[in-house]
Design a protein around this motif. Structure first.
Motif, PDB file in Angstrom:
ATOM      1  N   PHE A   1      -9.536   6.631   0.393  1.00  0.00           N
ATOM      2  CA  PHE A   1      -9.283   7.630  -0.647  1.00  0.00           C
ATOM      3  C   PHE A   1     -10.507   8.722  -0.714  1.00  0.00           C
ATOM      4  N   SER A   2     -10.071   9.623  -1.695  1.00  0.00           N
ATOM      5  CA  SER A   2     -10.945  10.734  -1.980  1.00  0.00           C
ATOM      6  C   SER A   2     -11.339  10.238  -3.371  1.00  0.00           C
ATOM      7  N   LEU A   3     -12.439  11.004  -4.114  1.00  0.00           N
ATOM      8  CA  LEU A   3     -12.801  10.551  -5.361  1.00  0.00           C
ATOM      9  C   LEU A   3     -11.679  10.686  -6.363  1.00  0.00           C
ATOM     10  N   GLU A   4     -10.748  11.766  -6.300  1.00  0.00           N
ATOM     11  CA  GLU A   4      -9.775  11.899  -7.218  1.00  0.00           C
ATOM     12  C   GLU A   4      -8.610  10.719  -7.073  1.00  0.00           C
ATOM     13  N   ASP A   5      -8.382  10.480  -5.734  1.00  0.00           N
ATOM     14  CA  ASP A   5      -7.487   9.354  -5.513  1.00  0.00           C
ATOM     15  C   ASP A   5      -7.802   8.042  -6.040  1.00  0.00           C
ATOM     16  N   VAL A   6      -9.066   7.733  -6.001  1.00  0.00           N
ATOM     17  CA  VAL A   6      -9.622   6.487  -6.362  1.00  0.00           C
ATOM     18  C   VAL A   6      -9.687   6.308  -7.946  1.00  0.00           C
ATOM     19  N   ILE A   7      -9.728   7.364  -8.782  1.00  0.00           N
ATOM     20  CA  ILE A   7     -10.085   7.535 -10.008  1.00  0.00           C
ATOM     21  C   ILE A   7      -8.358   7.335 -10.458  1.00  0.00           C
ATOM     22  N   ALA A   8      -7.368   7.964  -9.807  1.00  0.00           N
ATOM     23  CA  ALA A   8      -6.049   7.936 -10.169  1.00  0.00           C
ATOM     24  C   ALA A   8      -5.568   6.318 -10.166  1.00  0.00           C
ATOM     25  N   ASP A   9      -5.989   5.790  -9.028  1.00  0.00           N
ATOM     26  CA  ASP A   9      -5.723   4.266  -8.712  1.00  0.00           C
ATOM     27  C   ASP A   9      -6.519   3.515  -9.460  1.00  0.00           C
ATOM     28  N   ASN A  10      -6.920   3.792 -10.801  1.00  0.00           N
ATOM     29  CA  ASN A  10      -7.725   3.035 -11.780  1.00  0.00           C
ATOM     30  C   ASN A  10      -8.987   2.284 -10.816  1.00  0.00           C
ATOM     31  N   CYS A  11      -9.416   3.191 -10.076  1.00  0.00           N
ATOM     32  CA  CYS A  11     -10.622   2.598  -9.440  1.00  0.00           C
ATOM     33  C   CYS A  11     -10.349   1.250  -8.732  1.00  0.00           C
ATOM     34  N   SER A  12      -9.326   1.013  -8.204  1.00  0.00           N
ATOM     35  CA  SER A  12      -9.078  -0.043  -7.538  1.00  0.00           C
ATOM     36  C   SER A  12      -9.222  -1.151  -8.064  1.00  0.00           C
ATOM     37  N   SER A  13      -9.235  -1.326  -9.391  1.00  0.00           N
ATOM     38  CA  SER A  13      -9.250  -2.477 -10.457  1.00  0.00           C
ATOM     39  C   SER A  13      -7.963  -3.337  -9.990  1.00  0.00           C
ATOM     40  N   SER A  14      -8.284  -4.848  -9.947  1.00  0.00           N
ATOM     41  CA  SER A  14      -7.141  -5.820  -9.778  1.00  0.00           C
ATOM     42  C   SER A  14      -7.573  -7.027 -10.359  1.00  0.00           C
TER      43      SER A  14
ATOM     44  N   ALA B   1       0.960  -1.403  -0.002  1.00  0.00           N
ATOM     45  CA  ALA B   1      -0.048   0.043   0.009  1.00  0.00           C
ATOM     46  C   ALA B   1       0.669   1.227   0.109  1.00  0.00           C
ATOM     47  N   THR B   2       0.420   2.340  -0.583  1.00  0.00           N
ATOM     48  CA  THR B   2       1.023   3.669  -0.381  1.00  0.00           C
ATOM     49  C   THR B   2       0.104   4.727   0.024  1.00  0.00           C
ATOM     50  N   THR B   3       0.614   5.936   0.287  1.00  0.00           N
ATOM     51  CA  THR B   3      -0.159   7.001   1.031  1.00  0.00           C
ATOM     52  C   THR B   3      -0.967   7.660   0.005  1.00  0.00           C
ATOM     53  N   GLN B   4      -2.282   8.047   0.492  1.00  0.00           N
ATOM     54  CA  GLN B   4      -3.089   8.763  -0.469  1.00  0.00           C
ATOM     55  C   GLN B   4      -2.479  10.068  -0.961  1.00  0.00           C
ATOM     56  N   ILE B   5      -2.757  10.207  -2.239  1.00  0.00           N
ATOM     57  CA  ILE B   5      -2.112  11.465  -2.997  1.00  0.00           C
ATOM     58  C   ILE B   5      -2.573  12.598  -2.268  1.00  0.00           C
ATOM     59  N   SER B   6      -4.008  12.650  -1.807  1.00  0.00           N
ATOM     60  CA  SER B   6      -4.726  13.692  -1.811  1.00  0.00           C
ATOM     61  C   SER B   6      -4.151  14.113  -0.324  1.00  0.00           C
ATOM     62  N   ALA B   7      -3.283  13.441   0.457  1.00  0.00           N
ATOM     63  CA  ALA B   7      -2.862  13.847   1.852  1.00  0.00           C
ATOM     64  C   ALA B   7      -1.731  14.831   1.485  1.00  0.00           C
ATOM     65  N   THR B   8      -1.196  14.828   0.351  1.00  0.00           N
ATOM     66  CA  THR B   8      -0.054  15.781   0.041  1.00  0.00           C
ATOM     67  C   THR B   8      -0.354  16.745  -1.079  1.00  0.00           C
ATOM     68  N   GLU B   9      -1.375  16.325  -1.993  1.00  0.00           N
ATOM     69  CA  GLU B   9      -1.351  17.136  -3.194  1.00  0.00           C
ATOM     70  C   GLU B   9      -2.957  17.323  -3.281  1.00  0.00           C
ATOM     71  N   SER B  10      -3.135  18.609  -4.160  1.00  0.00           N
ATOM     72  CA  SER B  10      -4.398  18.782  -4.333  1.00  0.00           C
ATOM     73  C   SER B  10      -4.690  18.548  -5.907  1.00  0.00           C
ATOM     74  N   PHE B  11      -5.471  18.017  -6.467  1.00  0.00           N
ATOM     75  CA  PHE B  11      -5.523  17.643  -7.831  1.00  0.00           C
ATOM     76  C   PHE B  11      -6.998  17.441  -8.473  1.00  0.00           C
ATOM     77  N   THR B  12      -7.395  17.682  -9.660  1.00  0.00           N
ATOM     78  CA  THR B  12      -8.597  17.769 -10.264  1.00  0.00           C
ATOM     79  C   THR B  12      -8.905  16.270 -10.698  1.00  0.00           C
ATOM     80  N   GLU B  13     -10.391  15.970 -11.048  1.00  0.00           N
ATOM     81  CA  GLU B  13     -10.761  14.950 -11.578  1.00  0.00           C
ATOM     82  C   GLU B  13     -10.147  14.599 -12.865  1.00  0.00           C
TER      83      GLU B  13
END
Ligand code: OOG
Ligand code: MG
Length: 253
Positions: free
Chosen positions: A144-157, A19-31
């Protein structure tokens, strides 16, 4: 913020099952930036020889939105290496904290590059099937936030698709359930998916066109879970059953 670096971090977390840290913990980014990170992270997979296999929608039911505290539909990309056959073993050491969801899958019969309406579905969709989706957020504690989970390919595995069935006139009022061995862990009506699971196809066609993601004959679509996801347990056979469409299974090892 370097989108490619974030994409590589997420890809490495998936590949190493750490596991890695949520991106939104340190960055603000758009959808939009989140979808660009997703696209870039898939480039890493394609670079290792994986092939695009289809699309998945997420948060198409209230049950899922409530479970994860996220209230917008999202979409992600599936690859051939995520695809397991019904009855296969799932190698648990390749995942961080995997959860299972009961889903409905669709098979495309014709390339699709624009938004289609419900009436056009028989022209574009060949078949449907019961499916299991395995989601495995690359973020610590599956948070995660909405942006986090999108960036993470929606948790697809990972995912499993049962035997393809001809399209019924309606996919409403089917019971969708997820069992571990003989115990039903979650169940709901198919109506939980956008009030009509067929609407997932219209939404996917709109999003694929908007984000310029080709969606071709032979590729698949996962409509999104009807119920909350459940943490997978070693050796407990997972079964997803979708009313008259049948069922499929996966054995976590
Ligand atoms: C995101 C994926 C959501 C679905 O079916 O709603 C999803 C997550 O919950 O980690 O696959
Ligand atoms: Mg899903």
């Amino acid at each position: 913020m370097n989108l490619n670096e974030i994409a590589k971090t997420l890809d490495a977390a998936a590949a190493s099952a750490k596991a890695t840290t949520q991106i939104s913990a340190t960055e603000s980014f758009t959808e939009e930036q989140a979808y660009e990170i997703q696209r870039l992270s898939l480039e890493e997979r394609y670079g290792r020889g994986e092939k695009f296999a289809g699309l998945k929608l997420g948060f198409t039911s209230f049950a899922k939105m409530e479970q994860m505290g996220v209230h917008d539909m999202i979409w992600g990309r599936l690859t051939d290496s995520m695809w397991y056959k019904s009855g296969d073993e799932l190698p648990m050491d390749q995942f961080i904290h995997p959860r299972a969801e009961p889903e409905i899958a669709f098979l495309l019969k014709k390339d699709l590059d624009r938004e289609i309406s419900l009436d056009e579905i028989p022209e574009y969709i060949q078949a449907c099937a019961p499916a299991i989706e395995v989601i495995d957020s690359r973020y610590e504690n599956f948070k995660f936030s909405l942006e986090d989970v999108i960036a993470d390919n929606c948790s697809s595995s990972a995912f499993v698709i049962g035997a393809w069935q001809p399209l019924p006139a309606s996919l409403n009022d089917l019971e969708i359930s997820l069992s571990f061995d003989k115990e039903i862990m979650q169940s709901d009506s198919s109506n939980a998916i956008l009030d009509n699971p067929y609407l997932s196809i219209c939404n996917a066609s709109r999003l694929a066109a908007k984000y310029n993601q080709p969606f071709k004959a032979g590729e698949i679509l996962l409509a999104g879970a009807a119920t909350p996801a459940v943490f997978i347990e070693l050796d407990k056979k997972i079964t997803a059953k979708v009313g008259s469409l049948g069922s499929c299974t996966l054995l976590p090892k």
